[in-house]
Enzyme design. Structure first.
Site, PDB file in Angstrom:
ATOM      1  N   ASP A  80       0.910  -1.146   0.000  1.00 31.44           N
ATOM      2  CA  ASP A  80       0.000   0.000   0.000  1.00 31.44           C
ATOM      3  C   ASP A  80       0.944   1.189   0.000  1.00 31.44           C
ATOM      4  OD1 ASP A  80      -1.466   2.255   0.778  1.00 31.44           O
ATOM      5  OD2 ASP A  80      -3.032   0.975   1.606  1.00 31.44           O
ATOM      6  N   HIS A  81       1.111   1.829  -1.160  1.00 32.80           N
ATOM      7  CA  HIS A  81       2.239   2.771  -1.255  1.00 32.80           C
ATOM      8  C   HIS A  81       2.066   3.981  -0.333  1.00 32.80           C
ATOM      9  CE1 HIS A  81      -0.247   5.006  -4.178  1.00 32.80           C
ATOM     10  NE2 HIS A  81       0.579   6.007  -4.017  1.00 32.80           N
ATOM     11  N   LYS A  90       4.939   6.627   2.323  1.00 34.76           N
ATOM     12  CA  LYS A  90       5.130   8.082   2.225  1.00 34.76           C
ATOM     13  C   LYS A  90       5.683   8.607   3.550  1.00 34.76           C
ATOM     14  CE  LYS A  90       1.491   8.855  -1.187  1.00 34.76           C
ATOM     15  NZ  LYS A  90       1.949   9.590  -2.353  1.00 34.76           N
ATOM     16  N   HIS A 120      -5.761   2.852   0.907  1.00 39.15           N
ATOM     17  CA  HIS A 120      -5.039   4.024   1.425  1.00 39.15           C
ATOM     18  C   HIS A 120      -5.801   4.732   2.555  1.00 39.15           C
ATOM     19  CE1 HIS A 120      -2.819   3.169  -2.093  1.00 39.15           C
ATOM     20  NE2 HIS A 120      -3.420   3.985  -2.928  1.00 39.15           N
ATOM     21  N   GLU A 145      -7.787  14.173  -6.168  1.00 42.40           N
ATOM     22  CA  GLU A 145      -6.881  14.188  -7.320  1.00 42.40           C
ATOM     23  C   GLU A 145      -7.464  15.096  -8.392  1.00 42.40           C
ATOM     24  OE1 GLU A 145      -4.676  10.287  -8.063  1.00 42.40           O
ATOM     25  OE2 GLU A 145      -6.750   9.699  -7.722  1.00 42.40           O
TER      26      GLU A 145
END
Ligand code: BG6
Length: 518
Positions: A208-209, A213, A271, A247
Site C-alpha cells: 500500500d504505497h 510516504k 489508502h 486528485e
C-alpha cells in the site's frame, strides 16, 4: 519495550523509528535481484523502474543487483534496456548519472513470455540462475506482481512449478503484491488461499504505497514522539476527523483498470482506511510489524457502519469541466469507458469507531478524481471552546480549531486556531494558521514511497506492509457499502474541477458539518 525483535519467520528485522543500529548508517540491501511481472505497465514505467534507479543512485543497492523484466513483447535484451533507460530518465527523482546507469544496466535481463506458458518460466528460472552465477545474487530474489489480481494465481503457480517460489539453502524468495487485493472479501480470501499455497507467509509483502510516504510515517512521530498531542487526541476534544484524498487527474489511460472498480475500491479500501487506522490507533508496544498490525486491526475491527447508508455515504461521477485552464471531458466520454458506466469517480463515507477514545467522533473519508486540486490530508477538527467570553460579533469569523497533517503536496502540519485581529478597536477573533513544512525544515528531499518500500522488501523489513487480516477487515467495511451502491444505478454527476457532488455536501450538512476546503 524491545527496540528490535524477530519476525515470525525468524528473519531479524528492524524497527523504523527505534532502530538499534546507528541510524546515520544507510540501510543497504545485500546481494539480490528483482523480477518484475507487468514491467511494461504504467506503474512500472513511472514508479518502480525509477525507484530502483534512485535506490541504486543513492548507493542503497548492491553493485551486483539484478533486474529482470518479464513481458509478452518480442524484445531483445538491448531493446528492454533502452526501454528501462528511457523511463528512468523520464521519471527518476535523483539526477540521472551515467555511472549508476552503467552498473545497473549490466544486471538487467529480459525474459519474453506469457503467464500461461510453462517454458517461459523455465527460461526465467535459467535467467535467475545465471544472475546467481555471474552476478553473485546468491539465490535471493524478489518477484514483483505488478499485474491485475486475476493474473496473481497463474503467476504464483508457475513460479512454484519452476521452483522459484520457496526460499532454499539460506537464500530468500519474496513476493510483492500490488493492490487491489481482490474486489471484495470473498475474492481477497480466495487470493490469499492461492498465495498461501505457494509462498511462505513471511515472504509475502502487500504494497500500500501510502504507507511508504514520509508524511504518513511522520504521523507516528507526531503522535508518539511528542507529549502535547496525545492528551487531546480523543473524543473529549476532537469533534470529527476528515480524511481527504483528492486528485485533479481523470482516469485517462487507466480505463481498463478503473471502470467497474471505482473510487472506493481503488482508494478507500486501502489508502484511506490505512490512514484512518494510523490516526485512530492506540500507541503500539513497539513499531515492530506485529505490534503495529495489532493496533491497526483493533481500529478496523471496531468500525461501525452508518445505519442509514443513503444519508451517510455519497457517490459521484465527473462530467466535463476544467482542469486548471484546460477543458476536459466527462468520465463517460473518456476513451475505453462504457457510455453507460455506473462506476463512481468520487466516494465519501462516514465511519464511527466504537472505542472509548473515539465514541461519538465521526470519521469522514472522501476521495475523488478531477477535483479542484491534488491534495491528501488528515484533519482533526476540534470541538468549540465550551464558553467564549467575547461579544458574539467578535467571534463571527472564528471556526473550529484544526490540526491538519498535509500528506501531499506541501508536506507538513498545520495548526489552525483563533487569534486577535490586530488593531481592531474592539476584540475580534479570527482563524490563523501555524505551519510546519518539510521543505523549509529539512534540506533532504523525501524519497518516493516506492523507494522506501522496495528497499524494505529487499531488506526483509515488514512493518510498512498491510497484513491479510487488515485487508480482510477493510473489505468487511466496504462490502456492505458497495452492495448498497450497486443497487442505486448512476452516481450523481459533478463538474470536473469542482469539489464533488452535492450529495457529499448534504451528507456532512446532515451532521452539522462542512467539508474543509483544502
Ligand atoms: C493509486 C490509485 O493507488 O494511487 C490511483 O490506484 C491514484 O487511482 C494513486 O491515482 C494516487 O497516488 P499518489 O501517490 O499520487 O497520491
Amino acid at each position: 519495550m524491545n527496540a528490535s525483535t524477530t519476525s515470525p519467520g525468524n528473519q531479524s528485522w528492524s524497527n523504523p523509528l527505534r532502530d538499534p543500529r546507528d541510524l546515520r548508517l544507510p540501510r543497504i540491501a545485500g546481494p539480490c535481484s528483482i523480477v518484475i511481472f507487468g514491467v511494461t505497465g504504467d506503474l512500472s514505467r513511472k514508479k518502480l523502474l525509477p525507484a530502483i534507479y534512485d535506490l541504486a543512485n543513492r548507493g542503497l543497492l548492491p553493485p551486483s543487483f539484478g533486474l529482470t523484466g518479464f513481458a509478452r513483447r518480442d524484445w531483445s535484451e538491448e531493446q528492454f534496456r533502452d526501454f528501462v533507460k528511457e523511463n528512468i530518465q523520464a521519471h527518476c527523482r535523483t539526477q540521472f548519472n551515467e555511472a549508476t546507469w552503467k552498473q545497473l544496466s549490466e544486471g538487467i535481463r529480459f525474459v519474453q513470455g506469457t503467464f500461461e506458458d510453462a517454458e517461459s518460466f523455465e527460461r526465467l528460472s535459467d535467467t535467475v540462475a545465471e544472475l546467481d552465477r555471474d552476478r553473485g545474487t546468491r539465490g535471493n530474489h524478489a518477484f514483483y506482481m505488478s499485474v491485475p489480481p486475476r493474473d496473481f494465481p497463474i503467476v504464483a503457480r508457475q513460479l512454484a512449478n519452476c521452483g522459484l517460489a520457496k526460499s532454499t539453502d539460506g537464500a530468500w524468495r519474496r513476493v510483492i503484491i500490488e493492490k487491489p487485493f481482490g474486489h471484495d472479501l470473498a475474492s481477497a480470501q480466495e487470493l490469499d488461499r492461492v498465495i498461501a499455497e505457494v509462498f511462505d507467509p513471511n515472504s509475502v509483502f502487500r504494497i500500500d504505497h501510502y504507507l511508504g510516504k514520509e508524511t504518513v510515517q511522520n504521523l507516528l512521530a507526531l503522535r508518539f514522539a511528542n507529549t502535547m498531542y496525545e492528551p487531546i487526541w480523543n473524543a473529549n476534544y476532537v469533534d470529527h476527523v476528515q480524511i481527504t484524498m483528492a486528485e485533479d487527474i481523470g482516469v485517462a489511460g487507466r480505463a481498463g483498470y478503473y471502470d467497474g472498480i471505482g473510487a472506493a475500491r481503488d482508494v478507500i479500501q486501502n489508502h484511506l482506511l490505512q490512514l484512518m487506522a494510523l490516526t485512530a490507533m492506540e500507541e503500539p508496544v513497539s513499531f515492530a510489524a506485529d505490534d503495529l498490525t495489532d493496533e491497526k486491526t483493533k481500529v478496523l475491527s471496531a468500525v461501525r457502519l452508518p445505519k442509514d447508508l443513503a444519508a451517510h455515504t455519497a457517490r459521484g461521477q465527473y462530467s466535463a469541466g476544467w482542469q486548471g485552464s484546460q477543458p476536459v471531458v466527462g468520465y463517460l466520454e473518456e476513451k475505453g469507458i462504457s457510455p453507460d458506466s455506473t462506476t463512481e469517480t468520487y466516494a465519501a463515507i462516514r465511519l464511527d469507531i466504537d472505542t472509548r477514545r473515539w465514541a461519538g467522533v465521526p470519521f469522514y473519508l472522501r476521495t475523488g478524481k478531477r477535483l479542484g486540486r491534488r491534495v491528501t490530508e488528515i484533519a482533526l477538527v476540534f470541538k468549540r471552546a465550551p464558553h467564549l467570553p467575547f461579544q458574539s460579533t467578535a467571534t463571527q469569523e472564528l471556526g473550529k480549531n484544526a490540526l491538519v497533517i498535509r500528506v501531499q503536496p506541501y508536506e507538513g502540519v498545520t495548526l489552525r486556531f483563533g487569534s486577535k485581529v490586530p488593531g481592531a478597536t474592539s476584540m475580534e477573533v479570527r482563524d490563523v494558521s501555524m505551519d510546519f513544512s518539510y521543505g523549509r525544515s529539512f534540506t533532504e528531499s523525501s524519497p518516493e514511497a516506492y523507494e522506501r518500500l522496495i528497499l524494505d522488501v529487499l531488506l526483509g523489513d515488514p512493518p510498512l506492509f498491510p497484513t491479510s487480516r487488515e485487508v480482510d477487515l477493510s473489505w468487511k467495511i466496504l462490502d456492505p457499502i458497495e452492495d448498497f451502491w450497486s443497487a442505486l444505478g448512476q452516481p450523481q454527476p459533478y463538474r470536473s474541477g469542482t469539489w464533488g457532488p452535492q450529495e457529499a455536501v448534504e451528507m456532512l450538512a446532515r451532521d452539522g458539518h462542512r467539508w474543509r476546503k483544502p
